[in-house]
Design an enzyme around this catalytic site. Structure first.
Site, short mmCIF file in Angstrom:
data_model
loop_
_atom_site.label_atom_id
_atom_site.label_comp_id
_atom_site.label_asym_id
_atom_site.label_seq_id
_atom_site.Cartn_x
_atom_site.Cartn_y
_atom_site.Cartn_z
N PRO A 159 52.50 35.15 35.26
CA PRO A 159 52.26 36.59 35.09
C PRO A 159 52.14 37.29 36.44
CG PRO A 159 50.83 35.30 33.65
CD PRO A 159 51.46 34.34 34.62
N GLY A 198 50.70 43.65 40.31
CA GLY A 198 51.18 44.44 41.44
C GLY A 198 51.57 43.60 42.64
N ASN A 243 47.68 40.05 45.30
CA ASN A 243 46.72 38.95 45.39
C ASN A 243 46.74 38.28 46.76
OD1 ASN A 243 46.36 35.75 44.96
ND2 ASN A 243 44.97 36.88 43.61
N ARG A 301 38.93 38.83 38.30
CA ARG A 301 37.54 39.28 38.33
C ARG A 301 37.30 40.25 39.49
NH1 ARG A 301 34.09 36.08 34.72
NH2 ARG A 301 32.42 37.42 35.49
N ARG A 342 46.22 31.42 33.59
CA ARG A 342 46.27 30.05 33.10
C ARG A 342 45.87 29.94 31.63
NH1 ARG A 342 45.45 24.96 36.59
NH2 ARG A 342 46.94 24.45 34.94
N TYR A 385 31.60 41.15 53.16
CA TYR A 385 33.06 41.16 53.25
C TYR A 385 33.45 41.02 54.72
CZ TYR A 385 37.76 42.79 51.82
OH TYR A 385 39.11 42.91 51.54
#
Length: 557
Positions: free
Chosen positions: A135, A138, A141, A218, A270, A476
Site C-alpha cells: 500500500p 503519499g 515515510n 501511528r 501488513r 525530536y
C-alpha cells in the site's frame, strides 16, 4: 494515468520548489560552522530516470490482463518513472540509494484503485496469483516502510490509493467524518473546512502524506497536544484483508476484548489495506494564536513545558527548541529590506537580555499555540505566560510565531539542499517520561558527537520537544554531517544507531510517531519485549499467512 499528485522521485516535495539561501545572510556561515559545507558550491544534479537503469517489470501477460480487469487500463502503470516514485520513501537512506541507482528491487506495476471493491479485487488477485501488494499513500515515510524486499522473486505491485480522496460523510452531531484513506492532508482540511470543520492533524509531512498513511504509521501532528495523535483521532475504519473486510465501528468506547482498531494503527500495511477511516473532527476554532517565547536555557524550557502539561491550560502546540536548533532557526531568517521594526526590537531585546546576564548562545526558542473563543484563549495564554515567567522566560509576541506557522512544512527542503552539496541529514524522535527527558537528551548529544569524532566529520545535532503528554513528552532530534562521499550510508548508520540505541538505553521508545519499518525493527524487542514481538508476529501470520502484504516491515518475518 489518473491525476494523482506525487513528490519528485529524487527528493522532497514537488518539482520547481527548493530551499534558497541567498536571502538569508546568516545561513552560509552557520552551515560552514555546523557541517563544514560551502552553500555557494554548485549542487549535484540528479540522474535522469534513463540513467538509473531501472530493471524491466516482472509481470506475466496473465497478471497484466487481470490487473487491467480489476482497475481499468488507465489505472495501471508499468513505466520506469511511476515505478521509481513508488520504490522508496523519503528517508536519507532511501534518497542516497536512489541517487546512487541502488535498485535491488523495484515494484513491477503501480495500480490506482478507485474504490474498496477495486482494492478487494486486487487483493484477491494477489492471493490467487501469489503477488506482493505494498500500500502507498503519499510516499513520505522515512522509516523504510515502502520498499520491496531486495530478494523478493514474486511480482510486486504498488497499490496507490491516491484516487480514493474524498470526505464521504460528516456526522455533525457526533463530530465524526468518514473519509477515504488516500486523501492528502491539504485536501482533507479543505473539504472539511468548506463545512466549517477541521481534523486538526498537521504532521511535518502534512502536504505530501495521506490519512491512510497516518493511521498505518501511528502519526502525530503539531497540534497533537489538543487534538491527539492519529490513534486518538481515528475512531473507526475499514480494512480489506485476506478472507474479508475488517470493520471497526466508530463507537465512543468499548470493552470488547483486544482492540482491533489498535492493531491496525501502526501496522504499515501488513494487516490489510486501509480504505476508509472515520475520524473525530472539530468546529474550526474562533481564534487561533501561536505565540513565541524565549527561555534562558534548555532546562528551563523543559521544566516550563512539564508544568504547562499539568496546568489548567491546554494549548494546541507546545514546542521548545534547544539552543542548537534555536541557532539553526535564527540562521534561516530572511534579510530585512530597509528598516524593520521587528528586527530593531529583536536586536534591542537581545542586548537587554545580555545586560541581564543571559548567555544568548544558550537561549531556547519556544512556540505555544492556543485555540478557542477569545476569552478562553486569553485565559490560557495568561496561565502559560505566568509559567514561562516563573521559569525565566519572556514573550516574543506573534511575529516570530507567524513566520514559524508559515514555514513549518518546509524544513525537509533544507535536507535536500544539503544532500545536493555533500551533506547527510535526517531525523530521529522518541518519547520518554518527564523524569528521563533531560538524561536522555544529554546522552544522545554526547553519543552522537562521539560518533562524529570517530568518523572524522563535521556534524551538528539539535533537538526540540514537539509534543507534551501528562507523563512525558516527545523529543525530536535532527542530525546533519558532511559525509565522505565514499560510503555515506555506512556513516549514516553509525549516527542513526547512536541515536536509537541511546533512546532504548535511556528509557525512551524507538519511535514516537515515525513507525518501525525496516529502519527501527532491530530495536523492536527492546521496545515491546521479546514476547511482544511474538504477539505482533502472531497477528501478522494469522491475517497474512502467505506474506502478500508488504512483507518484511515491522518484523523481518
Amino acid at each position: 494515468m489518473p491525476a494523482v499528485k506525487h513528490m519528485k522521485w529524487w527528493g522532497w516535495g514537488v518539482e520547481g520548489v527548493s530551499f534558497h539561501w541567498e536571502d538569508k545572510p546568516a545561513f552560509p556561515a552557520f552551515v560552514s560552522r555546523a557541517v563544514g559545507i560551502d552553500v555557494t558550491s554548485p549542487p549535484a544534479q540528479p540522474m535522469s530516470i534513463e540513467q538509473l537503469g531501472v530493471p524491466a517489470p516482472q509481470v506475466s501477460d496473465d497478471v497484466r490482463g487481470r490487473l487491467t480487469d480489476a482497475v481499468g487500463a488507465t489505472n495501471v502503470a508499468y513505466d520506469d518513472h511511476e515505478r521509481i516514485v513508488h520504490t522508496y520513501g523519503k528517508s536519507l537512506r532511501d534518497l542516497l540509494r536512489l541517487r546512487a541507482a541502488d535498485l535491488p528491487r523495484v515494484p513491477d506495476a503501480v495500480v490506482y484503485p478507485g474504490s474498496e471493491d477495486d482494492v478487494r479485487a486486487l487483493l484477491e488477485l494477489a492471493l490467487d496469483a501469489d503477488l506482493v501488494l505494498i500500500p502507498f499513500g503519499g510516499g513520505s515515510n522515512i522509516a523504510g516502510s515502502l520498499h520491496p524486499e531486495p530478494d523478493e522473486t514474486r511480482t510486486v505491485v504498488s497499490l496507490d490509493l491516491g484516487r480514493m480522496n474524498q470526505v464521504l460523510d460528516l456526522d455533525e452531531d457526533s463530530g465524526l467524518a468518514r473519509v477515504q484513506a488516500g486523501i492528502l492532508g491539504p485536501d482533507l482540511e479543505e473539504q472539511l473546512g468548506r463545512r466549517g470543520w477541521t481534523m486538526g492533524h498537521y504532521p511535518d509531512s502534512f502536504t505530501h502524506s495521506t490519512l491512510g498513511g497516518w493511521v498505518a504509521t501511528r502519526s502525530s501532528g503539531m497540534q497533537s497536544d489538543k487534538y491527539g495523535d492519529i490513534a486518538k483521532i481515528s475512531r473507526g475504519m475499514r480494512v480489506v484483508q485476506p478472507g474479508g473486510t475488517l470493520v471497526v465501528r466508530p463507537l465512543p468506547s468499548t470493552s470488547t476484548g483486544p482492540n482491533t482498531r489498535e492493531m491496525v494503527l501502526g501496522s504499515e500495511g501488513r494487516l490489510g489495506v486501509i480504505t476508509e477511516v472515520t475520524v473525530q473532527v472539530h468546529r474550526i476554532p474562533e481564534n487561533r494564536l501561536i505565540t513565541a517565547y524565549l527561555f534562558p536555557s534548555w532546562e528551563a524550557g523543559l521544566a516550563a513545558m512539564q508544568e504547562i502539561s499539568t496546568s489548567d491550560a491546554h494549548p494546541s502546540v507546545t514546542r521548545v527548541s534547544d539552543s542548537f536548533e534555536t541557532q539553526f532557526s535564527l540562521s534561516t531568517r530572511k534579510e530585512s529590506k530597509g528598516f524593520s521594526v521587528s528586527s530593531a526590537v529583536g536586536n534591542g531585546l537581545f542586548k537587554l537580555l545580555e545586560r541581564r546576564g543571559w548567555d544568548l548562545d544558550q537561549a531556547c526558542l519556544s512556540f505555544i499555540g492556543f485555540e478557542g473563543g477569545r476569552a478562553h484563549v486569553a485565559h490560557e495564554k495568561a496561565i502559560v505566560g505566568s509559567i514561562v515567567k516563573a521559569h525565566g522566560g519572556i514573550g516574543l509576541g506573534k511575529g516570530p510565531a507567524v513566520l514559524y506557522d508559515q514555514k513549518k512544512f518546509d524544513t525537509p527542503y533544507i535536507r535536500d539542499f544539503l544532500l545536493d552539496r555533500g551533506g547527510a541529514a535526517d531525523v530521529s524522535e522518541t518519547a520518554a517520561p518527564w523524569s528521563r527527558l533531560l538524561p536522555l537528551y544529554n546522552a544522545v548529544m554526547e553519543n552522537v558527537r562521539k560518533v562524529y569524532a570517530d568518523l572524522g566529520v563535521t556534524g551538528w545535532v539539535m533537538c526540540h520537544l514537539s509534543h507534551s503528554e501528562h507523563s512525558g513528552a516527545c523529543l525530536y532530534f535532527t542530525f546533519a554531517f558532511n559525509h565522505d562521499g565514499v560510503d555515506p550510508i555506512a556513516q549514516y548508520d553509525r549516527v542513526k544507531e547512536a541515536l536509537q540505541q541511546t533512546f532504548i538505553d535511556q528509557g525512551g521508545t524507538l519511535s514516537h510517531h515515525h513507525a518501525v519499518g525496516t529502519e527501527h525493527s532491530r530495536w523492536l524487542a527492546d521496545d515491546i519485549s521479546e514476547q511482544g514481538v511474538v504477539m505482533v508476529q502472531g497477528v501478522i501470520d494469522t491475517v497474512d499467512a502467505g506474506r502478500h502484504l508488504n512483507p518484511g516491515k515491522i518484523t523481518r518475518s
